[in-house]
Design a protein around this motif. Structure first.
Motif, PDB file in Angstrom:
ATOM      1  N   ARG A   1      36.414  -2.516 -14.060  1.00  0.00           N
ATOM      2  CA  ARG A   1      35.933  -2.706 -12.688  1.00  0.00           C
ATOM      3  C   ARG A   1      34.913  -3.830 -12.686  1.00  0.00           C
ATOM      4  O   ARG A   1      33.983  -3.838 -13.486  1.00  0.00           O
ATOM      5  CB  ARG A   1      35.308  -1.431 -12.142  1.00  0.00           C
ATOM      6  CG  ARG A   1      34.810  -1.554 -10.695  1.00  0.00           C
ATOM      7  CD  ARG A   1      34.252  -0.226 -10.204  1.00  0.00           C
ATOM      8  NE  ARG A   1      35.319   0.772 -10.096  1.00  0.00           N
ATOM      9  CZ  ARG A   1      35.103   2.068  -9.859  1.00  0.00           C
ATOM     10  NH1 ARG A   1      33.853   2.519  -9.734  1.00  0.00           N
ATOM     11  NH2 ARG A   1      36.111   2.898  -9.761  1.00  0.00           N
ATOM     12  N   LEU A  35      32.019  -5.800 -10.562  1.00  0.00           N
ATOM     13  CA  LEU A  35      31.075  -5.600  -9.468  1.00  0.00           C
ATOM     14  C   LEU A  35      30.195  -6.833  -9.309  1.00  0.00           C
ATOM     15  O   LEU A  35      29.962  -7.564 -10.272  1.00  0.00           O
ATOM     16  CB  LEU A  35      30.140  -4.423  -9.757  1.00  0.00           C
ATOM     17  CG  LEU A  35      30.701  -3.065 -10.154  1.00  0.00           C
ATOM     18  CD1 LEU A  35      29.538  -2.161 -10.558  1.00  0.00           C
ATOM     19  CD2 LEU A  35      31.472  -2.463  -8.997  1.00  0.00           C
ATOM     20  N   GLU A  79      29.393   2.969 -13.111  1.00  0.00           N
ATOM     21  CA  GLU A  79      28.804   2.273 -11.966  1.00  0.00           C
ATOM     22  C   GLU A  79      27.519   2.962 -11.509  1.00  0.00           C
ATOM     23  O   GLU A  79      26.503   2.303 -11.232  1.00  0.00           O
ATOM     24  CB  GLU A  79      29.802   2.192 -10.817  1.00  0.00           C
ATOM     25  CG  GLU A  79      29.280   1.427  -9.623  1.00  0.00           C
ATOM     26  CD  GLU A  79      30.339   1.180  -8.545  1.00  0.00           C
ATOM     27  OE1 GLU A  79      29.968   0.731  -7.453  1.00  0.00           O
ATOM     28  OE2 GLU A  79      31.543   1.433  -8.813  1.00  0.00           O
ATOM     29  N   VAL A 125      24.261   0.365 -11.821  1.00  0.00           N
ATOM     30  CA  VAL A 125      23.727  -0.238 -10.589  1.00  0.00           C
ATOM     31  C   VAL A 125      22.231  -0.014 -10.436  1.00  0.00           C
ATOM     32  O   VAL A 125      21.466  -0.978 -10.227  1.00  0.00           O
ATOM     33  CB  VAL A 125      24.510   0.262  -9.361  1.00  0.00           C
ATOM     34  CG1 VAL A 125      23.817  -0.182  -8.068  1.00  0.00           C
ATOM     35  CG2 VAL A 125      25.941  -0.254  -9.385  1.00  0.00           C
TER      36      VAL A 125
END
Length: 918
Positions: A11, A13, A211, A215
């Protein structure tokens, strides 16, 4: 886009602070890893502050507001089975670590703070400058660093890459108008910006969990909206090229480089014009530039491709290792290079050649295998700066955009009037000295006569583009798996002179395999003459078969042929489709046994030169070589091997080779995408080189056995101001319990050793403690190379550290170290090659149950803190089996104490008993 062979989840980001993040979920990974790459490097140093970016890299490891203890990060990573490091290049600074997977959140939180709130403690700033100085001094005899120092003098001073990169006490000194700490803070505050950072995190957690972890940890990294300034200055000032740069190396190095400044093609990664061109110029097959250079006795090896790159440009480099004749006729080498480039220009771009490269690259991506997590994340973090988001995983493998005009434009720039010719040899004439490494050199425009010679016709030479590559795989089908043939290898052939082990792979399932053959002989390592001739013989064979093994290498078939302690090993690995074609060709060449006299002579001289160049190796490496020679029968010093090579000619080598093969036995492993009949084909091929009859008796491997309480000292001479101490402590015996206790001791020591003797005491840049088993005989080594302390001081510091190891250890820490070591021992093999290597080493050690890892892990788990402490006290403190190998450096001072002093490695081996191992 990810490889079809890659089952991890990804993924991408972009955080609110504009940091780009790639998350990788791998539920099966034993190690988590992370890397943050910032697009700031040595090329961004402020004017007059050479090494500042590199110094900043050092400082970020030494405490943050949240974790102020400078030892905390290193200690946490080590106690939980991990490693950490960083590097600074011209355009990048890359920080990375791995850790046992369960501890990623805690490790990542510590890591994130580097980029949020580093302390830059004033006392540590002053100390860590010494570490940078040590690194600088360590490289004073490194010809690669010396060469860069000179090249930077040839560069345009307006170009940022012309700045000193490493740093020193002088360039990092406080100045009346500015302290270095203030400049560090200013550099960090202005340039360490989230928008030019790329973060990769690999863990066992799901993508959503990763995530949720990443984050909040990295969103606080400040975004200063940093924008790079364009680099408008050319790398070489207008009118400076063509030029000849002559460098006097420290080693006996004969190197010719031809450098061409070009445009920046990194955005054209789908076209890869530099890869296409590098493949042609660097080709080693029939008709290649290297083939012609070897035929004329001018060169030993050649490499070509793009190395240095910057915003707006790049440097295409051709590097040729010369023979003595090549040095004397270097203009001829340059002439042949330009003649070959003219062949490429006249032929024009060839789409079929481009398609071959593209096909090989596509196969490599399709069957991409797992790398070490720490290496994988570091590579990806750097790549993210250059590839579009959808191409981050595939960018390095893409050749999907054939652009003939671009290829013409690139090769059109590879002309004599755009060349810097660099000649490294001790015979060159010099009139200048470089500022940081003191390298004699000269720089002058190429004369009209030189240019005319470089551009002249080379005469009747057979230069040509490569032929179509017959080794590119046609069949990537997977064989049917026979469940009786999976798992541990089985011995499917057991003859007096031949043994073959076989196993099919049912886990990794790629169309590849490992075909390893060990040719053992009693004539491989019983004397320096045997060792030297075996090494020369393998080098001659590699050279002899190079023209057809090189295309195989390009196609994904790896070949190696090398001497080892008991004989010679031949390895072929990669796609199984064409392996036996290659093996047959190689064995036929070996069986033929003909050597060209001139090539033997050139290779012999090249090997002698390499051995003579040992004096230019890093001092710690030289001392470590002496330690290894002291412990292993069959290891010989450089001078003994040089003498043996000087007494070897073509006839002597031919006689040796014949005798070797008459005495040889073969043991082979066939593992991967094969069917059982492949072993019968292999057995027939081995008959070409392995005779029938009773096998000779093979001598066992031997390791010097130190006695209980022994204190041995071996002073060695190294031409360097730094002192070096390699302190070897041998385990009490050779049982699994001894191996476990010794390995656990090294695990417990390594973090504190680095922190106390490197970070706190600043004894040197190279400060290490590690487990060092030799043929499974357990031992550990403490190693320091120091520009500030003599040998006696190093020994005292190491001894004081050893005395305090137990006092700094509690039960919880012991348990963490024990678990980290067990996890590392039991770490699953991540690809087919790691599995093959484990099987191969087990076979060599006659561990036919293939249970060595389980045995060692069980022995480590059986240790209690009390039992380990008792072993440590008795065998590493009170009754240690100790050997100190020391280079006294400029102080001339040796470790104190009542030690038995030895004058050579041979004396040590002659006066001791030994362990006999399989």
């Amino acid at each position: 886009m990810q490889s079809p062979n890659d089952d991890r989840q990804y993924r991408l980001l972009t955080l609110d602070n504009e940091m780009q993040v790639l998350l990788i979920s791998d539920p099966q990974t034993p190690k988590a890893a992370a890397s943050l790459d910032i697009n700031i490097g040595s090329g961004d140093n402020p004017e007059g502050r050479g090494g500042l970016a590199h110094f900043l890299e050092h400082m970020l490891f030494l405490g943050t507001e949240k974790y102020p203890n400078p030892a905390e990060y290193e200690q946490f990573i080590t106690e939980h089975g991990g490693n950490r490091n960083a590097y600074t290049s011209m355009e990048h600074t890359n920080y990375f670590f791995d850790v046992d997977a369960a501890y990623l959140p805690e490790a990542l939180d510590r890591f994130a703070q580097f980029f949020i709130s580093p302390r830059f403690d004033e006392a540590l700033v002053d100390k860590e400058k010494n570490a940078v100085q040590s690194e600088y001094q360590m490289g004073l005899k490194s010809d690669s660093r010396r060469g860069l120092d000179v090249l930077q003098q040839a560069m345009n001073p307006e170009h940022p890459f012309s700045q000193f990169t490493v740093g020193s006490l002088e360039t990092l000194a406080d100045r009346p108008d500015s302290s270095i700490r203030d400049e560090l803070l200013a550099f960090y505050d202005s340039q360490y910006s989230a928008n030019i950072m790329r973060l990769v995190v690999l863990g066992e957690e799901s993508l959503d969990e990763l995530e949720a972890m990443v984050v909040p940890m990295f969103s606080p990294v400040p975004n200063k909206s940093f924008q790079h300034q364009s680099i408008d200055a050319p790398l070489f000032a207008s009118g400076e090229l063509p030029a000849l740069l002559q460098i006097q190396p420290q080693a006996t190095r004969r190197l010719l480089q031809v450098l061409f400044p070009l445009g920046d093609y990194r955005d054209d990664y789908q076209a890869k014009p530099m890869s296409y061109l590098g493949n042609l110029v660097g080709h080693e097959g029939e008709g290649s530039l290297l083939s012609q250079l070897k035929a004329e006795g001018l060169a030993e090896s050649l490499a070509a491709g793009s190395g240095l790159g910057w915003r707006g440009g790049s440097l295409f480099s051709v590097s040729v290792t010369l023979t003595e004749q090549g040095v004397a006729n270097y203009d001829r080498v340059v002439q042949l290079l330009f003649a070959y480039l003219e062949v490429v220009r006249e032929a024009g771009p060839k789409e079929w050649l481009y398609d071959e490269q593209a096909r090989v690259a596509d196969l490599a991506f399709r069957f991409k295998e797992r790398a070490e997590p720490i290496n994988y994340v570091a590579s990806l973090a750097s790549s993210m700066h250059y590839f579009a988001p959808e191409d981050v995983l595939r960018g390095n493998y893409m050749m999907t955009d054939y652009q003939a005009q671009m290829l013409r434009e690139v090769v059109a720039q590879l002309t004599p009037d755009n060349a810097l010719v660099v000649l490294d040899d001790q015979s060159v004439s010099t009139d200048k000295v470089s500022p940081y490494y003191g390298v004699p050199y000269s720089l002058a425009p190429a004369s009209a006569a030189q240019l005319a010679g470089w551009e002249a016709s080379p005469g009747d030479v057979a230069l040509a583009l490569p032929e179509p590559n017959e080794f590119i795989v046609d069949n990537v089908a997977l064989v049917d798996v026979d469940q009786e043939m999976v798992g541990n290898p089985q011995r499917v052939l057991n003859e007096p002179r031949k043994r073959i082990w076989f196993a099919q792979d049912d886990e990794f399932r790629i169309p590849k395999g490992a075909l390893y053959v060990n040719f053992r002989s009693p004539l491989a390592g019983q004397s320096a003459e045997q060792a030297a001739r075996a090494s020369l013989y393998t080098a001659v064979i590699r050279d002899q078969v190079n023209e057809y093994t090189y295309p195989a290498l390009l196609a994904g078939l790896n070949f190696s042929f090398y001497k080892h302690a008991q004989g010679i090993s031949l390895r072929i690995s990669g796609y199984t489709d064409k392996q036996f074609v290659l093996l047959k060709d190689i064995l036929e060449d070996i069986a033929e046994g003909d050597f060209e006299a001139q090539r033997v002579e050139n290779i012999r001289k090249d090997m002698i030169r390499g051995l003579e160049n040992a004096v230019a190796k890093r001092p710690s490496s030289q001392v470590f070589d002496d330690l290894r020679e002291s412990l292993l029968r069959g290891e010989w010093g450089e001078q003994a091997l040089i003498d043996a090579l000087r007494n070897t000619d073509q006839a002597t080598l031919g006689n040796y080779a014949e005798a070797f093969w008459q005495s040889a036995t073969a043991e082979a492993l066939v593992y991967g995408n094969y069917e059982l009949p492949a072993t019968k084909e292999l057995a027939k091929m081995l008959d070409m080189v392995v005779p029938e009859g009773a096998p000779p008796q093979l001598p066992l491997l031997q390791v010097t056995r130190l006695t209980e309480g022994e204190q041995a000292l071996y002073p060695v001479t190294v031409q360097h101001d730094d002192s070096v101490l390699a302190w070897y402590l041998q385990g009490a015996g050779n049982s699994w319990d001894d191996r476990a206790a010794t390995a656990l001791t090294a695990q417990i020591m390594k973090s504190g050793f680095f922190q106390q003797l490197r970070t706190e005491q600043q004894l040197g840049y190279i400060v290490q403690a590690f487990s060092w088993p030799q043929f499974d005989v357990p031992g550990l080594v403490m190693l320091i190379q120091s520009p500030v302390a003599d040998g006696a001081s190093l020994a005292s510091a190491m001894q004081a550290f050893m005395a305090g190891v137990e006092g700094d250890l509690d039960e919880a820490q012991f348990a963490r170290h024990q678990r980290a070591l067990v996890n590392e021992i039991n770490r699953p093999q991540k690809n087919l090659w790691e599995r093959a290597e484990f099987y191969w080493q087990s076979i060599a050690k006659k561990r036919f149950e293939f249970d060595g890892r389980e045995q060692l892990a069980a022995a480590v788990e059986a240790l209690t803190m009390e039992s380990w402490s008792a072993y440590y006290q008795e065998h590493f403190l009170s009754e240690a089996r100790s050997l100190q190998v020391v280079a006294p450096g400029k102080w001339g001072k040796l470790p104190a104490g009542e030690q038995t002093r030895y004058s050579s490695a041979a004396d040590i081996k002659a006066s001791h008993g030994y362990y006999q191992v399989q």
